[in-house]
Scaffold this motif. Structure first.
Motif, short mmCIF file in Angstrom:
data_model
loop_
_atom_site.label_atom_id
_atom_site.label_comp_id
_atom_site.label_asym_id
_atom_site.label_seq_id
_atom_site.Cartn_x
_atom_site.Cartn_y
_atom_site.Cartn_z
N LEU A 40 0.82 -1.20 0.00
CA LEU A 40 0.00 0.00 0.00
C LEU A 40 0.86 1.26 0.00
O LEU A 40 2.00 1.25 0.46
N THR A 41 0.32 2.35 -0.52
CA THR A 41 0.99 3.63 -0.40
C THR A 41 0.94 4.07 1.05
O THR A 41 -0.12 4.03 1.69
N THR A 42 2.08 4.45 1.60
CA THR A 42 2.17 4.83 3.00
C THR A 42 2.71 6.25 3.10
O THR A 42 3.73 6.58 2.48
N ASP A 43 1.99 7.10 3.85
CA ASP A 43 2.33 8.52 3.93
C ASP A 43 2.38 8.99 5.37
O ASP A 43 1.69 8.45 6.25
N VAL A 44 3.17 10.02 5.60
CA VAL A 44 3.10 10.82 6.82
C VAL A 44 2.66 12.21 6.40
O VAL A 44 3.22 12.80 5.47
N GLY A 45 1.64 12.73 7.08
CA GLY A 45 1.17 14.07 6.79
C GLY A 45 1.11 14.89 8.07
O GLY A 45 0.90 14.34 9.16
N ALA A 46 1.30 16.19 7.94
CA ALA A 46 1.24 17.09 9.10
C ALA A 46 0.41 18.32 8.73
O ALA A 46 0.31 18.69 7.56
N LEU A 47 -0.17 18.94 9.74
CA LEU A 47 -1.00 20.11 9.53
C LEU A 47 -0.14 21.33 9.20
O LEU A 47 0.82 21.64 9.91
N GLN A 48 -0.51 22.02 8.14
CA GLN A 48 0.20 23.23 7.76
C GLN A 48 -0.72 24.08 6.88
O GLN A 48 -1.22 23.63 5.86
N CYS A 49 -0.96 25.31 7.30
CA CYS A 49 -1.72 26.27 6.50
C CYS A 49 -3.09 25.72 6.07
O CYS A 49 -3.50 25.84 4.91
N GLY A 50 -3.79 25.10 6.99
CA GLY A 50 -5.15 24.67 6.73
C GLY A 50 -5.30 23.42 5.90
O GLY A 50 -6.40 23.10 5.43
N ALA A 51 -4.22 22.69 5.68
CA ALA A 51 -4.27 21.46 4.89
C ALA A 51 -3.30 20.45 5.48
O ALA A 51 -2.55 20.76 6.41
N MET A 52 -3.35 19.24 4.94
CA MET A 52 -2.36 18.24 5.33
C MET A 52 -1.22 18.28 4.31
O MET A 52 -1.45 18.15 3.11
#
Length: 273
Positions: A123-135
């Motif tokens: 599977l595609t695996t991601d890390v996302g963080a909050l920044q400027c109202g988006a991930m």
């Protein structure tokens, strides 16, 4: 002569605009650099290479001012100038990103887990963080399944339509969620949450279980599961780790992904305490 301006208000986790002591030139540089961050619009990523005139028009600046900023950023390596007189992100940005990841041992552990999860589950695996109202996608390893959710590093993805986005929102107070999402609940697929009440229901469940699962919210037939990452993993901003791929993937594949994510969440929690 440009001086400093002082604003009022409070700072949040990168969603609403931070206010405080400001230097106008730095603010302009920030606005210019933000243009080069790809953002999903109707399932497509925005352009990341621009001509001077396009940048000036987008920002409402004159060509002379825009040229001075672009030349300065190019000289320090933050931007690069292509052979056809366009501008794109330069090597300095890559260096800074590498330093950011290396600055925390915990970040390295999370990035390593991205690689392990993608290899074990396809599977595609991601890390996302909050920044400027988006991930914002901080780390990503594309899967090998027929249907994948491919994200560029640095790409901005809507919070309301992904498991990782909801895992991020689950770490914020209700008022912050409403401020971030009001007027932005755009339908991207058949199950996208387009009302604040339905989104808040999902977030409430995520807070209780520590786990998020979505289906056909970001793209038709795409499933995504995610866990919130502990505060401090990626600075002060809430972050999440997610696996995405076709809902038709074998049941055992999704079972492995969920078990791995839940076990990793427990490991991070025990390490933090």
């Amino acid at each position: 002569m440009e001086g400093a301006a002082e604003g009022n208000g409070k700072r949040d986790h990168g969603g609403a605009q931070s206010r405080g002591f400001r230097v106008p030139t730095v603010q302009k540089l920030g606005s210019l650099l933000q243009l080069f961050i790809p953002e999903v619009v109707d399932g497509r990523a925005a352009c990341t290479v621009y001509r001077l005139q396009d940048i000036a028009r987008h920002l409402g600046w004159d060509d002379g001012t825009t040229h001075r900023f672009l030349v300065s950023l190019t000289e320090i390596g933050m931007l690069e100038r292509t052979g056809d007189d366009r501008f794109c992100i330069g090597v300095l940005a890559v260096q800074l990103a590498s330093v950011y990841v290396a600055a925390s041992e915990l970040r390295g552990v999370v990035i390593q887990k991205v690689e392990e999860l993608s290899a074990a589950t396809r599977l595609t695996t991601d890390v996302g963080a909050l920044q400027c109202g988006a991930m914002v996608v901080i780390a990503s390893r594309q899967g090998s399944t027929p249907l994948t959710s491919r994200c560029m590093l640095g790409e901005k993805v809507p919070l309301h339509a992904t498991a990782a986005g909801k895992a991020i929102l689950s770490q914020l107070a209700d008022a912050e969620v409403e401020e971030l999402c009001r007027g932005k609940l755009v339908a991207l697929a058949s199950n996208t949450r387009t009302t604040l009440s339905s989104l808040m229901w999902d977030i409430g469940h995520a807070r209780e279980s520590g786990f998020v699962s979505t289906l056909s919210e970001y793209a038709e037939g795409l499933r995504s599961i995610a866990i919130p990452l502990p505060a401090g993993c990626f600075g002060i901003r809430p972050a999440a780790l997610a696996c995405s791929g076709p809902a038709t993937l074998s049941h055992s594949g999704w079972e492995i992904a969920e078990e791995e994510l839940r076990a990793f969440a427990a490991h991070l929690h025990s390490s933090a305490t």
